[in-house]
Structures are given as C-alpha cells and as structure tokens.
Scaffold this active site. Structure first.
Site, mmCIF file in Angstrom:
data_model
loop_
_atom_site.group_PDB
_atom_site.id
_atom_site.type_symbol
_atom_site.label_atom_id
_atom_site.label_comp_id
_atom_site.label_asym_id
_atom_site.label_seq_id
_atom_site.Cartn_x
_atom_site.Cartn_y
_atom_site.Cartn_z
ATOM 1 N N HIS A 17 35.280 64.807 32.270
ATOM 2 C CA HIS A 17 34.938 64.769 30.847
ATOM 3 C C HIS A 17 36.190 64.544 30.005
ATOM 4 O O HIS A 17 36.182 63.730 29.068
ATOM 5 C CB HIS A 17 34.300 66.092 30.391
ATOM 6 C CG HIS A 17 32.958 66.372 30.961
ATOM 7 N ND1 HIS A 17 32.624 67.600 31.488
ATOM 8 C CD2 HIS A 17 31.843 65.605 31.083
ATOM 9 C CE1 HIS A 17 31.371 67.581 31.900
ATOM 10 N NE2 HIS A 17 30.875 66.366 31.682
ATOM 11 N N LYS A 41 18.056 72.617 32.280
ATOM 12 C CA LYS A 41 18.884 73.539 33.050
ATOM 13 C C LYS A 41 19.148 74.821 32.265
ATOM 14 O O LYS A 41 19.170 74.810 31.039
ATOM 15 C CB LYS A 41 20.239 72.895 33.385
ATOM 16 C CG LYS A 41 20.157 71.669 34.254
ATOM 17 C CD LYS A 41 21.540 71.115 34.511
ATOM 18 C CE LYS A 41 21.508 69.839 35.319
ATOM 19 N NZ LYS A 41 22.842 69.277 35.510
ATOM 20 N N ARG A 90 29.156 57.738 36.472
ATOM 21 C CA ARG A 90 29.816 58.025 37.746
ATOM 22 C C ARG A 90 29.332 57.111 38.852
ATOM 23 O O ARG A 90 30.077 56.801 39.776
ATOM 24 C CB ARG A 90 29.542 59.469 38.170
ATOM 25 C CG ARG A 90 30.168 60.516 37.286
ATOM 26 C CD ARG A 90 29.728 61.889 37.697
ATOM 27 N NE ARG A 90 28.271 61.983 37.539
ATOM 28 C CZ ARG A 90 27.548 63.044 37.858
ATOM 29 N NH1 ARG A 90 28.110 64.100 38.374
ATOM 30 N NH2 ARG A 90 26.238 63.045 37.672
ATOM 31 N N SER A 128 28.336 69.321 37.711
ATOM 32 C CA SER A 128 28.339 70.741 37.363
ATOM 33 C C SER A 128 27.766 71.590 38.494
ATOM 34 O O SER A 128 28.286 72.670 38.779
ATOM 35 C CB SER A 128 27.575 70.983 36.061
ATOM 36 O OG SER A 128 26.224 70.622 36.206
#
Length: 161
Positions: A17, A41, A90, A128
C-alpha cells in the site's frame, strides 16, 4: 490541480500500500487515502487506528492526506472534488475484480477516471489474510508492513490460534 483518491480498508496497512501511495503521490497534485470498511470482512483495527498507521507512515509525503469514508466511493470523490480514483493490481484476479468496480463507477460517475497501478513484484503475494496468518503464528513481518503495524498485528493476533 488534480486530486486523486486511493480508497481501501487498509486492514492492515502494508508496504505494498505504501509503495502505491508514494507512486500515486508523484502522479497527482493531491492524494487522499480514503480509509473505508470492507463490509464483507470483520475488521481487525479500528478506522482511527488505520488512519494513524497511514498518517505516521506517509508523514514525509506533503501532498498526501488521510480521511475516513463510508458509503459510495464516487460520492466521496465528489465530496473532496477529486477526479481520479487510484487502485492497485497484484494479479489477474485483482484485474477482474477492479474492472467490474471501475465499470460500475463509470456508470455512476462518467466524469471520474480510474487509474490502476501495478503492485511492485516484491509485494504481489501480500494480502491481509496472509499477513494475519503469519502474525497469528509469530512469523516475521519486517519487510511486509511498517514496524508499528507489525507490532500491532503481533500484539493483537499472537497466540490467537
């Protein structure tokens, strides 16, 4: 003056990030990092904690600010007079996901543009959920997250098996 917004949950903030934030800050006059809640989430850190991590980690970038946002991202962009939405990619799965979001945002706000930046290859595998798993088992996060985030992750998750 071009104002861009980089939205995300940043739960936790990663070096990937930070790389995207630094690169986007060179591309636009002002970059607002918008801390939101991923409704799919359960968050590990509060919005205030995530803002603090980002502010501390970007203190050397004078054109970067951090705000909490909720609701539609395009509404937030309008509220801060931004014209560009920044996203990171990504892999091909991220591309597919972001393509759908960009299409919806274009339908909602045709005057706003989405700019996607490729993640630095050294961070392409970072997610994460993987970071939380490594922290849960006491693994080394040194090169993956800022030091303050590594400490907070370890304190919050170590031994939580």
């Amino acid at each position: 003056m071009t104002i861009a917004v980089f939205p995300g949950s940043f739960d936790p903030l990663t070096n990937g990030h930070l790389d995207l934030i630094a690169r986007a800050s060179r591309m636009f006059d002002q970059l607002i990092v918008a801390v939101g809640q991923n409704t799919a989430k359960r968050g590990l850190f509060t919005a205030a904690e995530r803002v603090a991590f980002i502010e501390a980690s970007t203190a050397d970038l004078p054109n970067v600010s951090v705000q909490v946002e909720s609701g539609l991202t395009v509404a937030f962009l309008r509220s801060v007079h931004a014209t560009v939405l920044v996203r990171g990619l990504r892999n091909s799965a991220d591309f597919e996901f972001e393509q759908g979001i960009a299409g919806m945002n274009r339908a909602l706000a045709p005057d706003l543009d989405t700019v996607c930046l490729m993640t630095d290859p050294q961070y392409q595998f970072v997610s994460s959920s993987l970071l939380k798993e490594v922290a849960r088992f006491g693994g080394d996060l040194t090169n993956l997250v800022p030091a303050a985030v590594a400490l907070a992750l370890t304190q919050r998750l170590a031994g939580d098996q």
